[in-house]
Design a protein around this motif. Structure first.
Motif, mmCIF file in Angstrom:
data_model
loop_
_atom_site.group_PDB
_atom_site.id
_atom_site.type_symbol
_atom_site.label_atom_id
_atom_site.label_comp_id
_atom_site.label_asym_id
_atom_site.label_seq_id
_atom_site.Cartn_x
_atom_site.Cartn_y
_atom_site.Cartn_z
ATOM 1 N N HIS A 1 0.597 -1.245 0.091
ATOM 2 C CA HIS A 1 0.025 -0.146 0.061
ATOM 3 C C HIS A 1 0.890 1.197 -0.093
ATOM 4 O O HIS A 1 1.948 1.339 0.788
ATOM 5 N N VAL A 2 0.566 2.278 -0.777
ATOM 6 C CA VAL A 2 1.400 3.537 -0.965
ATOM 7 C C VAL A 2 0.568 4.398 -0.686
ATOM 8 O O VAL A 2 -0.944 4.482 -0.809
ATOM 9 N N PRO A 3 1.262 5.752 -0.286
ATOM 10 C CA PRO A 3 0.367 6.865 0.130
ATOM 11 C C PRO A 3 -0.570 7.515 -1.156
ATOM 12 O O PRO A 3 0.052 7.315 -2.263
ATOM 13 N N PHE A 4 -1.547 8.036 -0.629
ATOM 14 C CA PHE A 4 -2.380 8.505 -1.765
ATOM 15 C C PHE A 4 -2.997 10.039 -1.794
ATOM 16 O O PHE A 4 -3.131 10.113 -0.801
ATOM 17 N N THR A 5 -3.004 10.902 -2.584
ATOM 18 C CA THR A 5 -3.321 12.158 -2.812
ATOM 19 C C THR A 5 -4.168 12.584 -3.949
ATOM 20 O O THR A 5 -3.457 12.191 -5.055
ATOM 21 N N GLY A 6 -5.363 12.701 -3.752
ATOM 22 C CA GLY A 6 -6.216 13.213 -4.906
ATOM 23 C C GLY A 6 -6.350 14.322 -5.070
ATOM 24 O O GLY A 6 -5.696 15.261 -4.539
ATOM 25 N N GLU A 7 -6.847 14.459 -6.501
ATOM 26 C CA GLU A 7 -7.111 16.129 -6.721
ATOM 27 C C GLU A 7 -8.232 16.725 -6.023
ATOM 28 O O GLU A 7 -9.170 15.970 -5.615
ATOM 29 N N ARG A 8 -7.693 17.930 -5.713
ATOM 30 C CA ARG A 8 -9.008 18.776 -4.837
ATOM 31 C C ARG A 8 -8.971 20.245 -5.577
ATOM 32 O O ARG A 8 -8.186 20.655 -5.823
ATOM 33 N N TYR A 9 -10.507 20.237 -5.721
ATOM 34 C CA TYR A 9 -10.681 21.483 -6.692
ATOM 35 C C TYR A 9 -11.692 22.267 -5.662
ATOM 36 O O TYR A 9 -12.279 21.998 -4.590
ATOM 37 N N SER A 10 -11.761 23.477 -5.766
ATOM 38 C CA SER A 10 -12.660 24.580 -5.151
ATOM 39 C C SER A 10 -13.967 24.040 -5.566
ATOM 40 O O SER A 10 -14.445 23.425 -6.648
ATOM 41 N N GLU A 11 -14.959 24.674 -4.580
ATOM 42 C CA GLU A 11 -16.467 24.229 -4.864
ATOM 43 C C GLU A 11 -16.737 24.725 -6.215
ATOM 44 O O GLU A 11 -17.401 24.146 -6.809
ATOM 45 N N ALA A 12 -16.441 25.733 -6.521
ATOM 46 C CA ALA A 12 -17.043 26.555 -7.906
ATOM 47 C C ALA A 12 -16.285 25.660 -9.056
ATOM 48 O O ALA A 12 -16.795 25.568 -10.063
ATOM 49 N N GLU A 13 -15.232 25.146 -8.818
ATOM 50 C CA GLU A 13 -14.355 24.480 -9.983
ATOM 51 C C GLU A 13 -15.074 23.121 -9.854
ATOM 52 O O GLU A 13 -15.086 22.632 -11.168
#
Length: 291
Positions: free
Chosen positions: A75-87
């Motif tokens: 298992h490896v670290p995971f960081t997903g895309e995070r957008y602003s609410e408007a985006e």
């Protein structure tokens, strides 16, 4: 003697009850056996799933223990895309508008399509989730004119029988408004045919069977992603589930016995004079329930 005479009706009643219980139990067991041996006929499903075509690869060894992979997955670290609410709202709306333009197109041009696009959309479908990450799918891409025509011959022969005998009046009448029939010209004209097979089981390196959990659901999700990828690339198709053609097409395409045809997609650009039914989609309030 009088006592015996008075008890006789009681004995008779008890015997009748016992006989009734025994007969009910016997009939129940018989009905259970009959139910097991006489499955209800579902011609729109059974023939494809049975896939009883004579084929050397279909002769499997006897019953064997099904095994899974025992290796541990790191298992490896995971960081997903995070957008602003408007985006997020903007992206979700844009994607909806793109997919809302998707239509089932039966009039496809023979204009060539870049092969790299086909490779990319199938790579995209291969990102689909699957039961225990078994990835139980095979995407067969057909571009050879001879093979496409053989596929058309097989499909049209079976589809004519389907429309005239197997499908029933209600099904055929429901399709009339869409102006569909057993003639499938697009199987010749589309530059590519993509046949999606589900692998009902796999093989381990030692030759043992490998369980493919929820294989049909997994492959169905992959098909949905494939449709979205085609729409995103500006290509069109019509989802085709050729009834009773699976075994013949599997043999024609030399696929192994563990693969069953799930979907056939002709892929290309619409003809200049292509038409589609003027259909509408259900509004959000008819398809979503918020609890």
């Amino acid at each position: 003697m009088a006592l015996f005479s008075s008890l006789t009706p009681v004995f008779i009643a008890i015997i009748c009850v016992l006989i009734g219980v025994i007969m009910k139990k016997t009939n129940g067991e018989k009905e259970k056996c009959d139910t097991k041996s006489n499955h209800p006929s579902r011609p729109w499903v059974d023939e494809d799933l049975k896939d009883g075509t004579d084929h050397p690869l279909e002769e499997e060894e006897g019953e064997e223990e099904w095994q899974g992979l025992e290796e541990n997955v790191a298992h490896v670290p995971f960081t997903g895309e995070r957008y602003s609410e408007a985006e997020m709202i903007k992206r979700s709306q844009t994607f909806y508008e793109l997919l809302n333009k998707r239509r089932s197109v039966r009039f496809l041009s023979d204009e060539p399509v870049p092969r790299e696009v086909i490779d990319n959309v199938i790579r995209t479908a291969g990102t689909s989730p699957s039961g225990a990450h078994t990835e139980p799918w095979t995407f067969v891409v057909v571009q050879d004119p001879y093979l496409k025509h053989k596929i058309r011959e097989i499909v049209e022969e079976e589809e004519e029988i389907n429309y005239k005998k197997r499908m029933g009046d209600r099904w055929v009448n429901d399709l009339k408004r869409l102006r569909t029939n057993w003639i499938k010209e697009y199987l010749d004209t589309a530059p590519y045919l993509i046949l999606i097979f589900k692998q009902v089981y796999g093989r381990l390196p030692n030759g043992k069977k490998k369980t493919h959990y929820y294989n049909e659901i997994s492959v169905s999700i992959a098909c949905g992603i494939l449709l979205a990828a085609l729409q995103n690339a500006g290509l069109y198709t019509v989802t085709s589930t050729p009834l009773n053609c699976g075994p013949q097409l599997r043999v024609l395409l030399q696929r192994p016995a563990n693969e069953k045809l799930l979907l056939l997609l002709p892929v290309g650009y619409p003809k200049k004079d292509a038409t589609v039914p003027a259909l509408t989609r259900k509004p959000l309030e008819d398809i979503m329930v918020v609890m």
